[in-house]
Design an enzyme around this catalytic site. Structure first.
Site, PDB file in Angstrom:
ATOM      1  N   ASP A 220       0.723  -1.016  -0.162  1.00 10.03           N
ATOM      2  CA  ASP A 220      -0.045  -0.070   0.054  1.00 10.03           C
ATOM      3  C   ASP A 220       0.865   1.204   0.101  1.00 10.03           C
ATOM      4  O   ASP A 220       2.032   0.944   0.169  1.00 10.03           O
ATOM      5  CB  ASP A 220      -1.118  -0.016   0.953  1.00 10.03           C
ATOM      6  CG  ASP A 220      -0.179  -0.050   2.438  1.00 10.03           C
ATOM      7  OD1 ASP A 220       0.899  -0.705   2.512  1.00 10.03           O
ATOM      8  OD2 ASP A 220      -0.684   0.658   3.276  1.00 10.03           O
ATOM      9  N   ASP A 586      -0.060 -17.570  -3.839  1.00  9.74           N
ATOM     10  CA  ASP A 586       0.691 -16.807  -4.467  1.00  9.74           C
ATOM     11  C   ASP A 586      -0.228 -15.647  -5.426  1.00  9.74           C
ATOM     12  O   ASP A 586       0.131 -15.924  -6.799  1.00  9.74           O
ATOM     13  CB  ASP A 586       2.065 -17.244  -5.116  1.00  9.74           C
ATOM     14  CG  ASP A 586       2.865 -16.225  -5.888  1.00  9.74           C
ATOM     15  OD1 ASP A 586       2.796 -15.121  -5.035  1.00  9.74           O
ATOM     16  OD2 ASP A 586       3.681 -16.656  -6.540  1.00  9.74           O
ATOM     17  N   GLU A 595       1.279 -10.523   1.067  1.00 10.72           N
ATOM     18  CA  GLU A 595       1.778  -9.220   0.917  1.00 10.72           C
ATOM     19  C   GLU A 595       3.434  -9.168   1.171  1.00 10.72           C
ATOM     20  O   GLU A 595       4.020 -10.223   1.448  1.00 10.72           O
ATOM     21  CB  GLU A 595       0.974  -8.101   2.049  1.00 10.72           C
ATOM     22  CG  GLU A 595       1.545  -6.815   1.639  1.00 10.72           C
ATOM     23  CD  GLU A 595       0.329  -5.650   2.014  1.00 10.72           C
ATOM     24  OE1 GLU A 595      -0.702  -6.240   2.712  1.00 10.72           O
ATOM     25  OE2 GLU A 595       0.420  -4.608   1.966  1.00 10.72           O
TER      26      GLU A 595
END
Ligand code: 9MR
Length: 615
Positions: A220, A586, A595
C-alpha cells in the site's frame, strides 16, 4: 538454487524446458549458475525480467528441500511427504546424476501444521559442494539445489536492496534497480500534492507537516511509524552485529560508494522520515510522533505511487509510535556517531524528546478500528515500547536514569521470547540489543542468559517440526508467519553470537530451509530464489499479475506467508478449511497471505546477513 539471470529470450526457453520435462530432469534445464547482479544500466522494459520469476507450472514433488541451497559445512535436512510407516531409502545425486550419498529416511508421522504424513532426511554428513544436486526418495526427485558456501551471500544484498524501490519521495533510478525505475511518489508535484503538507485528521490538530520520504510500508501507499521503526531497527541491528560484513555489502541504492555503509544509508532514509513525524516544538503534543500517514481511502491495484490522487492524512500521535521513534533514533544516534556526528546528535535529541513526551502522555493508544485507507497498527500495551526505547537510550548514552527505567520495567524480567516479536511486541528488540551491544547494565549476564534460553526454546521447536520451522503456535498460523519464524531465528542467531555454540548456527541455517521450499507447499517464499518462488506478492506497483507491463516484486522480496485467518477474499475462497501451512496463495489479491512489507524484509535481511556471514 538461485535461478540464473537470463535474457527474456533465454528465460522463455528455460521456462519451456522446465514445463516440458518431468521433475527428475529439472536440473538439466538449470545447469547454468550465476550469482551476479542483473546488468546495471540495462534498464527498459526487458529489465523487469532481468531475473527469472518462477514459471507457473513447476512439477510437484513430495521431496521438499531448501531450493536455494545448503552450506557444505551446515546442516542439510529435507522432508518427504509419505504415509509409509517404515524408513524409505534416499539418494543424494550430483549434477551428473551420480549418487554421492545415501541413507534412510526417519518416519515423522502426521504433521499437524500441514496434515501430511512426513519423513525427514538428514544428509548433513555429505560435505561436498557444487550446483544442481537433487535428493531422491523412493524414486522421486526433489527440485534442484546447490551445496555452496556462498549460498546466502547474494540474498543478504537482495533482501536489503528491497528497500530502495520501496522508497517514497524519490525517483527510482532504473539504472540502479533495473526494471523498477519509476517517478518519485508523493512529492509536491504529485496529483494529490504528495506528502509535503499533509494535514492532521480533522479535529485532531490544526497544522500540516512535511512527511515526505521514508519507505512505503508494504503493497500500500501508507507509512506507519511503528512498523517503520522496527524495520529500520532490525537493519541497524544487522549492521551492529557485523559492521565489517555490512561495510563490504554493496546495495543497489544511489548512496552506494559514499563511505557510509549502505545499510546505514538505507536506514537514514527511514530515520529522516520518522523524525518528520514528530510533533513540532510549540504544538500541544510537541515531541510525540504521529502514528501514521496514509490516504483517506484505500488506493486501488495497481497504482503507481506517483499517480495517487487521494487525499493524504496525518493520524493523531500515539505513545507507541513516539517510543518507536525514540528507540530507532537512539539506536541511529550510536550507529551514525562515527560517520556523521552532527546527525548522531540530532537523532539523540529526537530520541530524548520523544521519550520524555511519551512519559508525559503514556496512554495515547492508536485504536485497532482506524483501518480505512491504511492499516490500523493498533496497540494498547506499550510497556514493551517503553522498555525498548529506554534500552536503546541507555545503550547509547549510558545514563543511569535509562538503566533504572529498564530494570524497573515489568518487561525486563518477562519472557519476551515466548512469542515471536513483531511491530506490536517489541520487548525482544530491547532485550537482544542489551545482550549484544556493549553496555554496563547491572544484570547483563541475566539478560544474556534470557536470550540463550529463548533461543533454546526456538531451537527445540524447530528440531521437533517435520519441516524444521522455528514456529509452532497453538492453533493456526498468524499473519506473516514467515516473518515470525525468521524473527525467532534471529533470536537463535543472537544466541550463536553470544555463545559461539554450533547448535545455534545450525538452527538458524536449518530453520531457513522452510522459507526456501522445505515446507508443505514446496514453495520458496522469496522472489527470485528457488525454482518455485513467490512472485505475485500484493503490491500496487509490482503488480505484474494485473498488468504485464509492470514488474514482479524485486528478487529478495519475502512473502508474508501462510495465515490461517484467511482475511482476504481470494484466500478465503481458495483455501477454506486449510491446515495452517497450506493457508497461502501466491496471488496479488491475497493481501492477508501474500503481501510484502518493510518489517518482513527486515527479518529476512537480518537472518540472511547472519547466514551470509557463516562462510
Ligand atoms: O502486519 C500487520 C499484521 O500484523 C496485522 O495483523 C494486520 C491487520 O492489522 O496488518 C498488517 O499490516 C498491514 C498494515 O496494516 C498496512 N500495510 C500492509 C501491512 C501488511 O499486510
Amino acid at each position: 538454487m538461485r535461478l540464473p539471470n537470463l535474457s527474456n529470450k533465454a528465460k522463455l526457453a528455460a521456462v519451456a524446458a522446465i514445463v516440458a520435462v518431468p521433475a527428475i530432469a529439472l536440473p538439466i534445464a538449470f545447469a547454468t549458475k550465476d550469482g551476479g547482479l542483473p546488468g546495471v544500466g540495462s534498464g527498459g522494459a526487458d529489465a523487469a525480467y532481468a531475473f527469472p520469476v518462477t514459471p507457473d507450472h513447476i512439477p510437484d514433488t513430495p521431496v521438499r528441500v531448501n531450493q536455494v541451497g545448503y552450506l557444505p559445512d551446515g546442516p542439510k535436512r529435507a522432508t518427504v511427504i509419505s504415509d509409509a510407516t517404515t524408513p524409505l531409502p534416499w539418494q543424494l545425486k550430483d549434477k551428473a546424476g551420480t549418487v554421492v550419498a545415501s541413507g534412510e529416511t526417519t518416519p515423522h508421522g502426521m504433521d499437524p501444521s500441514s496434515g501430511q504424513g512426513t519423513h525427514t532426511v538428514d544428509f548433513s554428513d555429505y560435505k561436498g559442494s557444487g550446483s544442481t544436486y537433487t535428493l531422491e526418495v523412493d524414486g522421486k526427485a526433489s527440485l534442484p539445489f546447490d551445496l555452496d558456501p556462498k549460498a546466502y551471500r547474494q540474498l543478504a544484498i537482495d533482501a536489503m536492496s528491497f528497500y530502495y524501490p520501496q522508497r517514497s519521495g524519490i525517483a527510482i533510478d532504473d539504472k540502479l534497480a533495473p526494471g523498477y525505475g519509476r517517478a518519485a511518489g508523493h512529492t509536491a508535484d504529485s496529483p494529490n500534492g504528495g506528502d509535503t503538507k499533509v494535514p492532521c485528521q480533522p479535529g485532531t490538530c490544526d497544522y500540516s507537516l512535511d512527511v515526505t520520504g521514508g519507505w512505503y510500508d508494504a503493497g500500500d501507499h501508507g507509512k506507519y511509524v511503528v512498523n517503520g521503526g522496527i524495520s529500520v531497527a532490525q537493519l541497524m541491528s544487522s549492521y551492529e552485529r557485523s559492521p565489517q560484513a555490512s561495510k563490504a555489502r554493496t546495495l543497489r541504492q544511489p548512496e552506494a560508494g559514499n563511505k557510509i555503509p549502505d545499510v546505514l544509508d538505507e536506514a537514514r532514509w527511514e530515520l529522516d522520515f520518522l523524525t518528520k513525524m514528530q510533533v513540532p516544538a510549540g504544538q500541544k503534543l510537541a515531541g510525540m510522533a504521529h502514528h501514521k500517514i496514509h490516504d483517506t481511502g484505500w488506493t486501488g491495484l495497481p497504482t503507481d505511487p506517483a499517480a495517487d490522487t487521494q487525499q493524504r492524512v496525518l493520524k493523531p500521535p500515539s505513545t507507541a509510535a513516539t517510543l518507536n521513534l525514540a528507540a530507532a533514533a537512539a539506536q541511529g544516534s550510536r550507529v551514525f556517531e562515527v560517520y556523521d556526528k552532527a546527525y548522531a546528535e540530532k537523532l539523540l535529541t529526537v530520541a530524548r524528546t520523544a521519550f520524555a513526551a511519551a512519559q508525559a502522555n503514556p496512554k495515547m493508544y492508536a485504536p485497532d478500528s482506524d483501518g480505512v485507507g491504511g492499516g490500523a497498527y493498533g496497540d494498547t500495551d506499550v510497556d514493551d515500547e517503553f522498555y525498548w526505547a529506554a534500552a536503546e537510550l541507555y545503550i547509547t548514552t549510558g545514563e543511569k536514569k535509562f538503566a533504572d527505567f529498564v530494570t524497573a520495567s515489568p518487561v525486563h524480567k518477562s519472557d519476551v521470547f515466548a512469542n515471536a516479536f513483531d511491530w506490536r511486541a517489541v520487548g525482544a528488540l530491547g532485550r537482544l540489543d542489551l545482550a549484544t551491544v556493549d553496555n554496563k547494565l547491572p544484570d547483563r549476564e541475566r539478560v544474556r542468559a534470557s536470550v540463550v534460553a529463548g533461543a533454546d526454546k526456538h531451537l527445540a521447536t524447530l528440531n521437533s517440526q517435520a519441516y524444521g520451522q522455528a514456529y509452532a503456535p497453538n492453533g493456526g498460523y498468524d499473519w506473516a508467519s514467515n516473518s515470525q519464524m525468521l524473527n525467532n531465528l534471529a533470536v537463535v542467531g543472537t544466541a550463536f553470537d553470544l555463545t559461539g555454540e554450533q547448535k545455534y548456527r545450525d538452527g538458524v541455517l536449518s530453520g531457513m530451509d522452510y522459507i526456501f521450499g522445505r515446507n508443505a507447499l514446496n514453495q520458496s517464499y522469496v522472489t527470485g530464489y528457488g525454482e518455485k518462488a513467490s512472485k505475485n506478492q500484493h503490491s500496487r506497483w509490482y503488480a505484474h499479475q494485473l498488468d504485464p507491463k509492470l514488474p514482479n516484486p524485486p528478487r529478495g522480496t519475502l512473502a508474508g506467508g501462510p495465515n490461517s485467518s484467511l482475511q482476504d477474499e481470494v484466500a478465503s475462497a481458495a483455501l477454506k478449511g486449510c491446515k495452517p501451512q497450506l493457508c497461502y496463495i501466491d496471488d496479488i489479491k491475497s493481501w492477508s497471505t501474500n503481501e510484502l512489507t518493510i518489517n518482513w524484509n527486515s527479518s529476512l535481511s537480518w537472518v540472511a546477513s547472519f547466514a551470509a556471514d557463516q562462510t
